[in-house]
Design a protein around this motif. Structure first.
Motif, PDB file in Angstrom:
ATOM      1  N   HIS A  45       0.844  -1.205   0.000  1.00 48.95           N
ATOM      2  CA  HIS A  45       0.000   0.000   0.000  1.00 48.95           C
ATOM      3  C   HIS A  45       0.880   1.256   0.000  1.00 48.95           C
ATOM      4  O   HIS A  45       0.653   2.194  -0.759  1.00 48.95           O
ATOM      5  N   SER A  46       1.912   1.240   0.845  1.00 45.97           N
ATOM      6  CA  SER A  46       2.884   2.335   0.896  1.00 45.97           C
ATOM      7  C   SER A  46       4.003   2.008  -0.097  1.00 45.97           C
ATOM      8  O   SER A  46       3.813   1.220  -1.010  1.00 45.97           O
ATOM      9  N   ASP A  47       5.192   2.579   0.110  1.00 46.04           N
ATOM     10  CA  ASP A  47       6.331   2.209  -0.749  1.00 46.04           C
ATOM     11  C   ASP A  47       6.886   0.833  -0.386  1.00 46.04           C
ATOM     12  O   ASP A  47       7.842   0.362  -0.998  1.00 46.04           O
ATOM     13  N   HIS A  87       9.325  -0.535   7.984  1.00 46.39           N
ATOM     14  CA  HIS A  87       8.184  -1.183   8.639  1.00 46.39           C
ATOM     15  C   HIS A  87       8.637  -2.054   9.822  1.00 46.39           C
ATOM     16  O   HIS A  87       8.025  -2.032  10.888  1.00 46.39           O
ATOM     17  N   ALA A  88       9.721  -2.820   9.632  1.00 47.86           N
ATOM     18  CA  ALA A  88      10.223  -3.667  10.724  1.00 47.86           C
ATOM     19  C   ALA A  88      10.696  -2.802  11.894  1.00 47.86           C
ATOM     20  O   ALA A  88      10.434  -3.114  13.064  1.00 47.86           O
ATOM     21  N   PHE A  93      -1.247   2.571  11.100  1.00 48.00           N
ATOM     22  CA  PHE A  93      -1.294   3.038   9.705  1.00 48.00           C
ATOM     23  C   PHE A  93      -2.078   2.049   8.855  1.00 48.00           C
ATOM     24  O   PHE A  93      -1.495   1.303   8.066  1.00 48.00           O
ATOM     25  N   PRO A  94      -3.392   2.010   8.999  1.00 48.59           N
ATOM     26  CA  PRO A  94      -4.188   0.992   8.283  1.00 48.59           C
ATOM     27  C   PRO A  94      -4.077   1.135   6.759  1.00 48.59           C
ATOM     28  O   PRO A  94      -3.979   2.248   6.241  1.00 48.59           O
ATOM     29  N   ASP A  95      -4.079  -0.029   6.078  1.00 52.36           N
ATOM     30  CA  ASP A  95      -4.037  -0.067   4.607  1.00 52.36           C
ATOM     31  C   ASP A  95      -5.187   0.717   3.989  1.00 52.36           C
ATOM     32  O   ASP A  95      -5.122   1.137   2.839  1.00 52.36           O
ATOM     33  N   PRO A 120      -5.992   6.350   2.902  1.00 52.28           N
ATOM     34  CA  PRO A 120      -5.374   6.842   1.648  1.00 52.28           C
ATOM     35  C   PRO A 120      -4.116   7.684   1.895  1.00 52.28           C
ATOM     36  O   PRO A 120      -3.285   7.831   1.016  1.00 52.28           O
ATOM     37  N   GLN A 121      -3.991   8.211   3.113  1.00 52.76           N
ATOM     38  CA  GLN A 121      -2.822   9.030   3.459  1.00 52.76           C
ATOM     39  C   GLN A 121      -1.501   8.276   3.230  1.00 52.76           C
ATOM     40  O   GLN A 121      -0.474   8.871   2.959  1.00 52.76           O
ATOM     41  N   TRP A 122      -1.547   6.936   3.391  1.00 50.93           N
ATOM     42  CA  TRP A 122      -0.318   6.146   3.320  1.00 50.93           C
ATOM     43  C   TRP A 122      -0.159   5.409   1.987  1.00 50.93           C
ATOM     44  O   TRP A 122       0.736   4.617   1.814  1.00 50.93           O
TER      45      TRP A 122
END
Ligand code: MG
Length: 162
Positions: free
Chosen positions: A34-36, A42-43, A61-63, A66-68
């Protein structure tokens, strides 16, 4: 002191950018997400959240947000670093391992460490970053996925046993 651990894995697909630790890696394939889909960011974010029992990045940061979408994940990591600081904790050190069959990351590891140190707000000498292959085993070894693990130590400002 508090310790935290994080893990992330994303599928690799042709035509996607490969972003690791906020650095674009020249590659035929990049991580899908969803993000880059920066597995290192993320880890590390999960390790920081885990150290203070603050849940995981899926909750923060939910999938569905749209912000992410296609976001630079070092922004997400910076949000977590800020949350850690606001709770009075300081990052002592961080240690990351990247699991990727190709390309070799040797030439970019210094830049990745510097970028992580900048986002974490700590000296580069307190950031460990290793990269290894999966010896051609499984999805990572076949070049179908990239993964990262991270461990962080936080000084939470509390006395031992407190
Ligand atoms: Mg992820």
């Amino acid at each position: 002191m508090r310790i935290g651990h994080g893990f992330d894995i994303h599928a690799l697909a042709p035509g996607r950018k490969l972003i690791l630790a906020g650095v674009e890696v020249p590659s035929e394939a990049g991580c899908v997400g969803h993000s880059d889909a920066d597995v290192v960011a993320h880890a590390l974010a999960d390790a920081l959240l885990g150290a203070l029992s603050l849940g995981d990045i899926g909750e923060w940061f939910p999938d569905s947000d749209p912000q992410w979408k296609d976001a630079d994940s070092t922004r997400l990591l910076a949000v977590v670093v800020d949350a850690i600081r606001k709770r009075g904790a300081a990052i002592v050190n961080a240690d990351v391992t990247i699991y990727l069959e190709k390309p070799k990351l040797g030439a970019l590891k210094g830049e990745m460490r510097a970028r992580l140190a900048q986002v974490l707000g700590i000296d580069g000498l307190r950031v460990g970053l290793k990269a290894r292959t999966f010896e051609r085993f499984g999805a990572i070894g076949n070049g179908e996925a990239a993964a990262a693990t991270a461990v962080v130590l936080l000084d939470d400002g509390q006395e031992a046993g407190g």
